[in-house]
Design a protein around this motif. Structure first.
Motif, PDB file in Angstrom:
ATOM      1  N   ASP A  62      -4.938 -13.266  -2.227  1.00  0.00           N
ATOM      2  CA  ASP A  62      -4.618 -14.336  -2.946  1.00  0.00           C
ATOM      3  C   ASP A  62      -3.412 -14.954  -2.432  1.00  0.00           C
ATOM      4  N   ASP A  63      -2.386 -14.058  -2.512  1.00  0.00           N
ATOM      5  CA  ASP A  63      -0.888 -14.317  -2.040  1.00  0.00           C
ATOM      6  C   ASP A  63      -0.978 -14.833  -0.566  1.00  0.00           C
ATOM      7  N   LEU A  64      -1.674 -14.058   0.283  1.00  0.00           N
ATOM      8  CA  LEU A  64      -1.600 -14.471   1.592  1.00  0.00           C
ATOM      9  C   LEU A  64      -2.594 -15.752   1.976  1.00  0.00           C
ATOM     10  N   GLY A  65      -3.370 -15.715   1.222  1.00  0.00           N
ATOM     11  CA  GLY A  65      -4.348 -16.909   1.741  1.00  0.00           C
ATOM     12  C   GLY A  65      -5.364 -16.407   2.728  1.00  0.00           C
ATOM     13  N   ALA A  66      -5.757 -15.042   2.584  1.00  0.00           N
ATOM     14  CA  ALA A  66      -6.695 -14.551   3.184  1.00  0.00           C
ATOM     15  C   ALA A  66      -7.990 -14.962   2.878  1.00  0.00           C
ATOM     16  N   ARG A  67      -9.005 -14.883   3.682  1.00  0.00           N
ATOM     17  CA  ARG A  67     -10.452 -15.305   3.398  1.00  0.00           C
ATOM     18  C   ARG A  67     -11.010 -14.438   2.325  1.00  0.00           C
ATOM     19  N   GLU A  68     -11.008 -13.082   2.794  1.00  0.00           N
ATOM     20  CA  GLU A  68     -11.893 -12.017   2.104  1.00  0.00           C
ATOM     21  C   GLU A  68     -11.414 -10.651   2.229  1.00  0.00           C
ATOM     22  N   VAL A  69     -11.759  -9.879   1.255  1.00  0.00           N
ATOM     23  CA  VAL A  69     -11.694  -8.445   1.466  1.00  0.00           C
ATOM     24  C   VAL A  69     -12.985  -7.660   1.341  1.00  0.00           C
ATOM     25  N   ASN A  73      -9.884   9.209  -2.367  1.00  0.00           N
ATOM     26  CA  ASN A  73      -9.487   9.068  -3.841  1.00  0.00           C
ATOM     27  C   ASN A  73      -8.395   7.624  -4.038  1.00  0.00           C
ATOM     28  N   ASP A  74      -8.034   7.181  -3.083  1.00  0.00           N
ATOM     29  CA  ASP A  74      -7.237   6.211  -3.322  1.00  0.00           C
ATOM     30  C   ASP A  74      -7.870   4.782  -2.916  1.00  0.00           C
ATOM     31  N   TYR A  75      -9.124   4.840  -2.766  1.00  0.00           N
ATOM     32  CA  TYR A  75      -9.953   3.634  -2.232  1.00  0.00           C
ATOM     33  C   TYR A  75      -9.734   2.443  -3.333  1.00  0.00           C
ATOM     34  N   GLN A  76     -10.086   2.886  -4.517  1.00  0.00           N
ATOM     35  CA  GLN A  76     -10.167   1.824  -5.678  1.00  0.00           C
ATOM     36  C   GLN A  76      -8.576   1.127  -6.007  1.00  0.00           C
ATOM     37  N   LYS A  77      -7.856   2.026  -5.839  1.00  0.00           N
ATOM     38  CA  LYS A  77      -6.327   1.289  -6.043  1.00  0.00           C
ATOM     39  C   LYS A  77      -6.097   0.709  -4.814  1.00  0.00           C
ATOM     40  N   ALA A  78      -6.269   1.058  -3.560  1.00  0.00           N
ATOM     41  CA  ALA A  78      -6.216   0.246  -2.516  1.00  0.00           C
ATOM     42  C   ALA A  78      -6.752  -1.273  -2.388  1.00  0.00           C
ATOM     43  N   LEU A  79      -7.938  -1.306  -2.826  1.00  0.00           N
ATOM     44  CA  LEU A  79      -8.835  -2.267  -3.066  1.00  0.00           C
ATOM     45  C   LEU A  79      -8.368  -3.196  -3.893  1.00  0.00           C
ATOM     46  N   ASP A  80      -7.868  -2.764  -5.088  1.00  0.00           N
ATOM     47  CA  ASP A  80      -6.913  -3.852  -6.283  1.00  0.00           C
ATOM     48  C   ASP A  80      -5.937  -4.370  -5.386  1.00  0.00           C
ATOM     49  N   ILE A  81      -5.220  -3.684  -4.597  1.00  0.00           N
ATOM     50  CA  ILE A  81      -3.927  -4.093  -4.126  1.00  0.00           C
ATOM     51  C   ILE A  81      -4.311  -5.182  -3.123  1.00  0.00           C
ATOM     52  N   ILE A 114       0.930  -1.116  -0.034  1.00  0.00           N
ATOM     53  CA  ILE A 114       0.120   0.039   0.026  1.00  0.00           C
ATOM     54  C   ILE A 114       0.916   1.174  -0.004  1.00  0.00           C
ATOM     55  N   GLY A 115       1.705   1.141   0.900  1.00  0.00           N
ATOM     56  CA  GLY A 115       2.933   2.232   0.974  1.00  0.00           C
ATOM     57  C   GLY A 115       3.688   2.559  -0.413  1.00  0.00           C
ATOM     58  N   ASN A 116       3.996   1.166  -1.061  1.00  0.00           N
ATOM     59  CA  ASN A 116       4.734   1.400  -2.196  1.00  0.00           C
ATOM     60  C   ASN A 116       3.909   2.208  -3.393  1.00  0.00           C
ATOM     61  N   ALA A 117       2.648   1.876  -3.282  1.00  0.00           N
ATOM     62  CA  ALA A 117       1.837   2.586  -3.976  1.00  0.00           C
ATOM     63  C   ALA A 117       1.446   3.865  -4.062  1.00  0.00           C
ATOM     64  N   ASN A 118       2.159   4.578  -2.984  1.00  0.00           N
ATOM     65  CA  ASN A 118       2.133   5.858  -2.649  1.00  0.00           C
ATOM     66  C   ASN A 118       0.899   6.538  -1.957  1.00  0.00           C
ATOM     67  N   ILE A 119       0.245   5.423  -1.066  1.00  0.00           N
ATOM     68  CA  ILE A 119      -1.068   5.604  -0.490  1.00  0.00           C
ATOM     69  C   ILE A 119      -0.783   5.839   1.018  1.00  0.00           C
ATOM     70  N   GLU A 120      -1.355   6.807   1.484  1.00  0.00           N
ATOM     71  CA  GLU A 120      -1.173   7.073   2.914  1.00  0.00           C
ATOM     72  C   GLU A 120      -2.245   6.355   3.544  1.00  0.00           C
ATOM     73  N   LEU A 121      -1.795   5.611   4.769  1.00  0.00           N
ATOM     74  CA  LEU A 121      -2.698   4.957   5.656  1.00  0.00           C
ATOM     75  C   LEU A 121      -2.929   6.145   6.711  1.00  0.00           C
ATOM     76  N   ASP A 122      -4.073   5.928   7.452  1.00  0.00           N
ATOM     77  CA  ASP A 122      -4.557   6.656   8.282  1.00  0.00           C
ATOM     78  C   ASP A 122      -4.869   5.835   9.696  1.00  0.00           C
ATOM     79  N   ARG A 164      -6.800  -7.029  -2.950  1.00  0.00           N
ATOM     80  CA  ARG A 164      -7.408  -8.306  -3.528  1.00  0.00           C
ATOM     81  C   ARG A 164      -6.356  -9.286  -3.799  1.00  0.00           C
ATOM     82  N   LYS A 165      -5.499  -8.464  -4.650  1.00  0.00           N
ATOM     83  CA  LYS A 165      -4.198  -9.411  -5.116  1.00  0.00           C
ATOM     84  C   LYS A 165      -3.601 -10.030  -3.694  1.00  0.00           C
ATOM     85  N   LEU A 166      -3.337  -9.075  -2.835  1.00  0.00           N
ATOM     86  CA  LEU A 166      -2.597  -9.654  -1.889  1.00  0.00           C
ATOM     87  C   LEU A 166      -3.329 -10.999  -1.054  1.00  0.00           C
TER      88      LEU A 166
END
Ligand code: ADP
Ligand code: ASP
Ligand code: MG
Length: 404
Positions: free
Chosen positions: A327-334, A313-321, A284-292, A323-325
Motif C-alpha cells: 500500500d505504502d509503495l503503490g505496488a500492484r500485488e503481493v 516460521n516467519d512466512y505469515q509475519k513477512a506476508l503481513d509486512i 523485514i530485517g527490522n522484524a528480525n526476519i532473515e532473508l535467504d 501487504r502493508k508495504l
C-alpha cells in the motif's frame, strides 16, 4: 596419549541399553590408551517433548525460561552415562555446561560460545577420569543458563576439542558418515571418505542437518579434525578436512543438500526507482526476519517485481509486512507460497567446471519439475521448486551427477 572428544547424539543415547553400549565403546577406547572427553545430547525425542510441554502453556515462552527447561534433557544423559561407565569399571565424572564454564553470550535459545575454562576438564583427565559434559548448553556472564540452538551439542563438542587442542573430535550418530545426500531420501547415497570444511559448511547451511552449522564453522576456524561416525557399527566414517591443492581427481559435486523450511514471497509492480530494495528489505530485517534468496526482475513499464525467501516460521509475519508495504509503495500485488523446497548442489570442484547448471536444469526438466528460483555461488547452485517435487528432484540430480 591421544586426547579425543566424542559426541553422542540423541539416537545413540536414546535408551538405557544404548547408553550402556556407548559406555562400553568409551571403555574400549580407554583400554587402547586414549584420553576421552564425552559430550552427549538429550535422549532422542526429549528436547521435542520438553518443547511440547512449554507449548501447552504458551506459544511465546520467555526465552530465558525455555533454556532452563530445554537444558534439562542433557543433564539426564550425562548422569546416566557416568553411572553406566562406573558399572563397567570406568572412572567418570559428569558436568553441566556451567560447571565447566562454557561461557556464552546472552542470546537465549541460540547463544554463541565465547570461551571455555578447560582447567577442570584437564585436571580430571590427568587423574585418569573420563569427563562427560552436557552438550547444547552454556552459561552467560550473569550465570543464566543458555542453549546453543537445535543440534547444538555438535558445537559443544567442537568447542571443547578446540579449547583442549584434542587430536580429533568424533561425532557419533545414527549414520556412518556424511553421505552425498540424506540417505533417508536417497537410499543409493554414497558415504564420503572426506569432505572439505567449506563444502560441509555449505551442505549444513543449505539444510543437511547431520552437523550443526556452527560446529563446522568452529572446526574450520580452529582447525579441529572432525569426523562423523556411526555409534552402532565400526568404520572410519567421514573426515572433514582442509582443501587439498593437489587433489586432482576431486569430484565436481560432493553432495546435494535440501531444505523444506523456506517460504517464498513476491511483491509485484513496485515502482522501479532507487531505494526500493531498501524500502522492502529494511522492514523485514527490522522484524528480525532473515532473508535467504533475493531476486529482482528487470523493470518494464517503470515497475519491477521483487521476490525473496524466508524461514517458513516467519512466512505469515513477512506476508503481513509486505501487504502493508505494498500500500505504502503503490505496488500492484503481493503473492506468497509456503509450499516450496530448496535443492542445492555443492562442490568445490564446481569452480573449474562449466555446464553444471545446464546438467542440473536438464535433469529437473526431464522429470517435469518447474524451477521457481535459482541462485548460485562459486561452490553451489540452489533451485527452489514446489515441495511436492523435493524427493523426486533430489533423486533425479543424484543420478544425473552419478553420485551413487
Ligand atoms: P544426532 O541426533 O546424532 O545429532 P542428527 O539427526 O542430528 O543426529 O543427524 C543425523 C541425520 O542427518 C541422519 O539420520 C540423516 O538422516 C541426516 N542427514 C541429512 N543429510 C545427511 C547427509 N548428507 N549425510 C548423512 N546424514 C544426513
Ligand atoms: N538436544 C538438543 C536438540 O535436540 C541438542 C542436540 O541434540 O544437539 O536439538
Ligand atoms: Mg544432530
Amino acid at each position: 596419549m591421544t586426547l579425543i572428544v566424542q559426541k553422542y547424539g540423541g539416537t545413540s543415547v536414546g535408551t538405557v541399553e544404548r547408553i550402556k553400549r556407548v559406555a562400553a565403546r568409551i571403555k574400549r577406547c580407554r583400554e587402547q590408551g586414549q584420553d576421552i572427553i564425552v559430550v552427549v545430547s538429550a535422549m532422542s525425542g526429549e528436547t521435542n517433548r520438553l518443547l511440547g510441554l512449554s507449548n501447552e502453556i504458551t506459544t511465546r515462552p520467555i526465552p530465558r525460561e525455555l533454556d532452563v527447561l530445554l537444558s534439562t534433557g542433557e543433564q539426564v544423559t550425562i548422569a546416566l552415562l557416568c553411572m553406566a561407565l562406573h558399572e563397567q569399571g570406568c572412572v567418570a565424572r559428569s558436568y553441566t555446561g556451567s560447571q565447566v564454564h562454557i561461557r556464552t553470550d546472552s542470546a537465549f535459545n541460540k547463544a554463541r560460545i565465547l570461551e571455555i575454562d578447560e582447567q577442570k576438564v584437564r585436571s580430571d583427565i590427568a587423574q585418569g577420569r573420563v569427563v562427560v559434559v552436557a552438550g547444547f548448553q552454556g552459561v552467560d556472564q550473569d550465570g543464566n543458563i543458555t542453549t546453543l540452538g537445535r543440534g547444538g551439542s555438535d558445537t559443544t563438542a567442537v568447542a571443547l576439542a578446540a579449547a583442549l587442542k584434542a587430536d580429533e573430535c568424533q561425532i557419533y550418530t545414527d549414520v556412518d558418515g556424511v553421505y552425498t545426500t540424506d540417505p533417508r531420501v536417497v537410499p543409493q547415497a554414497r558415504r564420503l571418505d572426506r569432505i572439505t570444511f567449506e563444502e560441509m559448511l555449505e551442505m549444513a547451511s543449505l539444510g543437511s542437518k547431520v552437523l550443526q552449522i556452527r560446529a563446522v564453522e568452529f572446526a574450520g576456524k580452529y582447525d579441529v579434525p572432525l569426523r562423523v561416525l556411526s555409534s552402532f557399527e565400526e568404520g572410519k566414517g567421514t573426515l572433514i578436512t582442509k582443501e587439498e591443492q593437489q587433489d586432482m581427481e576431486r569430484a565436481v559435486i560432493s553432495g546435494i543438500a535440501f531444505n523444506r523450511d523456506e517460504a517464498k514471497l513476491t511483491i509485484l509492480g513496485v515502482p522501479d526507482q532507487p531505494g526500493v530494495a531498501h524500502q522492502i528489505v529494511g522492514p523485514i530485517g527490522n522484524a528480525n526476519i532473515e532473508l535467504d534468496m533475493i531476486i529482482q526482475n528487470v523493470g518494464a513499464d517503470g515497475t519491477t517485481d521483487f521476490t525473496f525467501t524466508v524461514h517458513r516460521n516467519d512466512y505469515q509475519k513477512a506476508l503481513d509486512i509486505l501487504r502493508k508495504l505494498a500500500d505504502d509503495l503503490g505496488a500492484r500485488e503481493v503473492e506468497g507460497d509456503d509450499k516450496i523446497a530448496k535443492i542445492s548442489l555443492v562442490g568445490v570442484g564446481m569452480r573449474s567446471h562449466a555446464g553444471i547448471a545446464s546438467t542440473m536444469f536438464k535433469a529437473l526438466a526431464e522429470e517435469g519439475i518447474n524451477i521457481r528460483m535459482i541462485s548460485t555461488s562459486e561452490i553451489k547452485i540452489s533451485v527452489v521448486v514446489d515441495d511436492k517435487y523435493l524427493e523426486l528432484g533430489v533423486r533425479a540430480l543424484h543420478s544425473a551427477f552419478q553420485l551413487e
